[in-house]
Write a protein that holds these residues in place. Structure first.
Motif, PDB file in Angstrom:
ATOM      1  N   GLY A  92       0.806  -1.206   0.000  1.00  0.00           N
ATOM      2  CA  GLY A  92       0.000   0.000   0.000  1.00  0.00           C
ATOM      3  C   GLY A  92       0.840   1.257   0.000  1.00  0.00           C
ATOM      4  N   GLY A  93       0.251   2.342  -0.501  1.00  0.00           N
ATOM      5  CA  GLY A  93       0.934   3.623  -0.563  1.00  0.00           C
ATOM      6  C   GLY A  93       1.950   3.719  -1.674  1.00  0.00           C
ATOM      7  N   LEU A  94       2.005   2.715  -2.553  1.00  0.00           N
ATOM      8  CA  LEU A  94       2.988   2.650  -3.628  1.00  0.00           C
ATOM      9  C   LEU A  94       2.289   2.343  -4.950  1.00  0.00           C
ATOM     10  CD1 LEU A  94       5.610   0.413  -1.769  1.00  0.00           C
ATOM     11  CD2 LEU A  94       5.734   2.898  -2.105  1.00  0.00           C
ATOM     12  N   PRO A  95       2.957   2.587  -6.093  1.00  0.00           N
ATOM     13  CA  PRO A  95       2.360   2.215  -7.378  1.00  0.00           C
ATOM     14  C   PRO A  95       2.158   0.705  -7.452  1.00  0.00           C
ATOM     15  CG  PRO A  95       4.172   3.755  -7.702  1.00  0.00           C
ATOM     16  CD  PRO A  95       4.229   3.324  -6.269  1.00  0.00           C
ATOM     17  N   ARG A  99      -0.888  -2.963 -12.183  1.00  0.00           N
ATOM     18  CA  ARG A  99      -1.940  -2.109 -12.767  1.00  0.00           C
ATOM     19  C   ARG A  99      -1.370  -0.721 -12.965  1.00  0.00           C
ATOM     20  NH1 ARG A  99      -7.707  -1.630 -14.353  1.00  0.00           N
ATOM     21  NH2 ARG A  99      -7.837  -3.808 -13.665  1.00  0.00           N
ATOM     22  N   ASP A 100      -1.175  -0.328 -14.223  1.00  0.00           N
ATOM     23  CA  ASP A 100      -0.615   0.990 -14.540  1.00  0.00           C
ATOM     24  C   ASP A 100      -1.516   2.097 -14.017  1.00  0.00           C
ATOM     25  OD1 ASP A 100       1.508  -0.179 -15.830  1.00  0.00           O
ATOM     26  OD2 ASP A 100       0.658   0.019 -17.847  1.00  0.00           O
ATOM     27  N   GLY A 150     -11.408   6.150   1.864  1.00  0.00           N
ATOM     28  CA  GLY A 150     -11.422   4.709   2.065  1.00  0.00           C
ATOM     29  C   GLY A 150     -12.084   3.974   0.919  1.00  0.00           C
ATOM     30  N   GLY A 151     -12.328   2.680   1.141  1.00  0.00           N
ATOM     31  CA  GLY A 151     -12.975   1.869   0.118  1.00  0.00           C
ATOM     32  C   GLY A 151     -12.412   0.471   0.100  1.00  0.00           C
ATOM     33  N   THR A 152     -12.482  -0.167  -1.071  1.00  0.00           N
ATOM     34  CA  THR A 152     -11.922  -1.510  -1.222  1.00  0.00           C
ATOM     35  C   THR A 152     -11.142  -1.602  -2.525  1.00  0.00           C
ATOM     36  OG1 THR A 152     -13.804  -2.482  -2.433  1.00  0.00           O
ATOM     37  CG2 THR A 152     -13.910  -2.526  -0.026  1.00  0.00           C
ATOM     38  N   THR A 153     -10.179  -2.505  -2.547  1.00  0.00           N
ATOM     39  CA  THR A 153      -9.532  -2.917  -3.787  1.00  0.00           C
ATOM     40  C   THR A 153      -9.745  -4.416  -3.949  1.00  0.00           C
ATOM     41  OG1 THR A 153      -7.413  -3.094  -2.610  1.00  0.00           O
ATOM     42  CG2 THR A 153      -7.786  -1.107  -3.920  1.00  0.00           C
ATOM     43  N   SER A 154      -9.785  -4.851  -5.207  1.00  0.00           N
ATOM     44  CA  SER A 154      -9.921  -6.268  -5.516  1.00  0.00           C
ATOM     45  C   SER A 154      -8.647  -6.746  -6.197  1.00  0.00           C
ATOM     46  CB  SER A 154     -11.126  -6.507  -6.428  1.00  0.00           C
ATOM     47  OG  SER A 154     -12.342  -6.218  -5.756  1.00  0.00           O
ATOM     48  N   LEU A 155      -8.200  -7.926  -5.808  1.00  0.00           N
ATOM     49  CA  LEU A 155      -6.985  -8.509  -6.351  1.00  0.00           C
ATOM     50  C   LEU A 155      -7.319  -9.820  -7.051  1.00  0.00           C
ATOM     51  CD1 LEU A 155      -6.248  -6.844  -3.636  1.00  0.00           C
ATOM     52  CD2 LEU A 155      -4.121  -8.117  -3.701  1.00  0.00           C
ATOM     53  N   LEU A 170       0.528 -12.268  -8.187  1.00  0.00           N
ATOM     54  CA  LEU A 170      -0.502 -11.246  -8.317  1.00  0.00           C
ATOM     55  C   LEU A 170      -0.715 -10.947  -9.795  1.00  0.00           C
ATOM     56  CD1 LEU A 170      -2.398  -9.161  -6.978  1.00  0.00           C
ATOM     57  CD2 LEU A 170      -0.468  -7.554  -7.013  1.00  0.00           C
ATOM     58  N   VAL A 171      -1.938 -11.133 -10.272  1.00  0.00           N
ATOM     59  CA  VAL A 171      -2.267 -10.937 -11.684  1.00  0.00           C
ATOM     60  C   VAL A 171      -2.817  -9.539 -11.921  1.00  0.00           C
ATOM     61  CG1 VAL A 171      -3.699 -11.750 -13.605  1.00  0.00           C
ATOM     62  CG2 VAL A 171      -2.699 -13.395 -11.992  1.00  0.00           C
TER      63      VAL A 171
END
Length: 491
Positions: A92-95, A99-100, A150-155, A170-171
Motif C-alpha cells: 500500500g501507498g505505492l504504485p 496495474r498501470d 477509504g474503500g476496497t480494492t480487488s486482487l 498477483l495478476v
C-alpha cells in the motif's frame, strides 16, 4: 438473477463453497475450565495430531505442530513456522506492480477470498483510511463521497505448483469501492460478494458530502468500482465485521465500541433479517441480541467459559437515526433500552459450528480478549456461549479479525500493544503461533495484523499488515500469502 445468487437461494452453499470442521465448543470450554482451576502440568485433551498440549505454569497452552517460529527467508520482517513460506503480494501507498496508474491505497484491513471462473482467487480488501474531509479524496469513480479516502480494492491471484512447491502470483488489482471512509472489516456472503463496513458515523456536520456509518456491498465478479449504495436498513453505527448464516441469509453484525466502567456502556451484537435473502438492498429488519431474563447483561467481565446463556432478539426501531453523527451509540442505546446485552469491543465474526463466532477484543477479566459463539435455536431465540477467554496478553492479546481455518481451527489477528501475532486456536483450546512481527524489543509496531482468509482450496492463508492510515503516512501496508504443511497440525 446472477448465477451466484441462484446457487445461494437453491443450495444455500457455504461461503467457502465446501464443508469445513469447526472448533469444538466442548473442547474449548474444557480447556478454559482447566485453566480457571490453574491445573498446571495437566493435559488439556488427547491431541488427535500427536502434539502434546500441557498447561505450563503460566497457564498458556502453546503447541508447535509446525515447528518453532524463524525469520522468513522471503519476508524477513516476519517470523513464521520453520516449515512454511510467506511472500508479499501487494503493498500500500505505492504504485501497483501490475496495474498501470494505480497508487494502491494504504491501511489494509479486513479481506476475504473468492473463487474465480478461471481458477484464480479473488481477494477483496478493505482500506481503513482516516484522512479528514479537507484532505481526503476518493480513490476512484463512481464514488459515494468525494472527500472520503477509504474503500476496497480487488486482487486477482494465481496459485500454481512448480517443483512440488506453490507459486503465488498477483495478476491484477484495482479499486472496487470508492468514496467510503474508515472501512475496517466486513465479511463475505454466500452469494459471492464482500460487505465492507464503515467504522465511523461522521457525516455532513463533520465536513463530508455524505453521511457515513453504513455497509456497502462489492461483488466478487466486479472488474472496477461498483455503484456505491449504502445499505441503510442494516444500521448506522460503528460497524466492524459481519458473518452470514448460509441457511437463512441472516447477516450478523458486530459493533466496535468500548466498555469502560462508568464511562461507555459497550457494544452490541446485531442481526439483519433481509426481506429477500441475498438481496440486502431490498431492505429488512435490524435487531440486537439480549440475554433472556437478564436485561442489559454485561458479557465483558466475570464470565464462566462453557456456560450457556439463553438469548433472544429485540427490534431496533430506527436503524438510521438522524442523531447518529453526534451520538455514535444512537442505535446501540435503542437496543439497551429494550434490554439488549452489552459486550466490550466486538470485532471479528465468522460463521461456523452451526452458528456465529464473534470476538470481543478487550473483553474478559484480563481485558485480553474473548471468543463467543452464538447458535440459533429457533427463529427468535438462541444460545450464547463463551468458548475462550484469554487469561493473559501473553496467551492472546486483543484478537480482531477471525476466520475458520481449512482444518477447523480459528485463526485470529492480534491488535494489541505488545508483540503482535497471527495466532490459531484449535478445537481443544490450544494456541498455535503462525506469524510474528520480527522487531527489536521496544521498537515501533508497523500496524496491526488483519484480513486473514484462506484460498478456496485451503492451501494458502492470506493476511494483511495495516501500515499507515493516511495518504503519505510512512509505513506501507502489505498483503501476504502463507503456506506450508497444514496437515501437520490442527489448522
Amino acid at each position: 438473477m446472477t448465477i451466484a445468487r441462484r446457487v445461494f437461494l437453491t443450495k444455500l452453499a457455504s461461503a467457502t463453497g465446501g464443508v469445513v470442521l469447526t472448533p469444538s465448543l466442548a473442547g474449548l470450554a474444557a480447556f478454559n475450565g482447566l485453566r480457571a482451576r490453574g491445573d498446571a502440568g495437566s493435559k488439556v485433551a488427547d491431541p488427535a495430531d500427536g502434539a502434546d498440549a500441557v498447561l505450563r505454569g503460566d497457564g498458556s497452552p502453546f503447541i508447535e505442530p509446525y515447528g518453532p517460529l524463524v525469520t522468513s527467508a522471503d519476508c524477513p520482517e516476519f517470523e513464521i513456522p520453520e516449515t512454511f513460506r510467506c511472500v508479499r503480494i501487494s503493498s500500500g501507498g505505492l504504485p501497483s506492480s501490475v496495474r498501470d496508474g494505480l497508487i494502491v491505497p494504504n491501511a489494509f484491513d479486513g479481506m476475504a477470498a473468492f473463487p474465480l471462473p478461471n481458477g484464480n482467487v479473488r481477494l477483496i480488501r478493505n482500506h481503513e483510511m482516516v484522512d479528514e474531509p479537507d484532505t481526503g479524496q476518493a480513490i476512484g469513480e463512481p464514488y459515494y463521497d468525494g472527500k472520503a479516502s477509504g474503500g476496497t480494492t480487488s486482487l486477482e491471484v494465481r496459485i500454481s505448483e512448480q517443483g512440488g512447491d506453490l507459486s503465488i502470483e498477483l495478476v491484477d488489482e484495482f479499486v472496487s469501492l470508492a468514496g467510503t471512509w474508515v472501512n475496517c472489516a466486513g465479511g463475505p456472503t454466500p452469494w459471492g460478494s464482500w460487505l465492507s463496513c464503515e467504522e465511523i458515523t461522521a457525516g455532513r456536520e463533520s465536513g463530508f458530502d455524505e453521511e457515513h456509518g453504513y455497509i456497502f456491498e462489492v461483488a466478487a465478479s466486479a472488474t472496477g468500482p461498483v455503484d456505491p449504495v449504502p445499505l441503510r436498513a442494516m444500521g448506522r453505527f460503528i460497524h466492524e465485521a459481519i458473518a452470514v448464516d448460509p441457511e437463512t441469509g441472516i447477516v450478523y453484525e458486530t459493533e466496535d465500541t468500548w466498555y469502560v466502567p462508568d464511562r461507555l456502556p459497550g457494544a452490541g451484537l446485531y442481526r439483519f433479517i433481509p426481506d429477500e435473502p441475498g438481496v440486502l438492498a431490498a431492505g429488512g429488519r435490524l435487531q440486537m441480541m439480549a440475554v433472556t431474563g437478564e436485561p442489559g447483561y454485561l458479557t465483558a467481565r466475570g464470565q464462566s467459559p462453557g456456560a450457556v446463556l439463553p438469548a433472544h432478539w429485540v427490534d431496533i426501531d430506527d436503524p438510521d437515526p438522524a442523531s447518529a453523527e453526534e451520538d455514535r451509540l444512537a442505535v446501540f442505546k435503542q437496543g439497551v433500552a429494550k434490554g439488549a446485552a452489552r459486550f466490550a469491543r466486538l470485532e471479528g465474526a465468522f460463521h461456523g459450528d452451526g452458528g456465529i463466532y464473534v470476538v470481543s477484543t478487550n473483553g474478559g477479566d484480563a481485558t485480553a480478549g474473548q471468543v463467543f459463539h452464538y447458535r440459533p435455536t429457533s427463529a427468535d431465540t438462541g444460545e450464547l456461549t463463551l468458548v475462550f477467554e484469554s487469561p493473559s496478553k501473553d496467551v492472546l492479546d486483543s484478537p480482531d479479525n477471525i476466520v475458520v481455518s481449512s482444518r477447523g481451527g480459528l485463526v485470529m489477528c492480534e491488535d494489541g500493544s505488545g508483540d503482535q501475532y497471527v495466532r490459531g486456536l484449535d478445537r481443544d483450546g490450544r494456541i498455535v503461533n503462525l506469524v510474528r512481527v520480527a522487531r527489536e524489543e521496544g521498537g515501533p509496531q508497523p500496524g496491526e495484523f488483519a484480513g486473514s482468509c484462506y484460498s478456496p482450496d485451503g492451501r494458502v492463508m492470506f493476511f494483511n499488515q495495516q501500515g499507515g492510515r493516511k495518504v503519505g503516512e510512512g509505513v506501507a501496508s502489505g498483503t501476504f500469502a502463507l503456506w506450508g504443511p497444514w496437515e501437520d497440525g490442527p489448522l
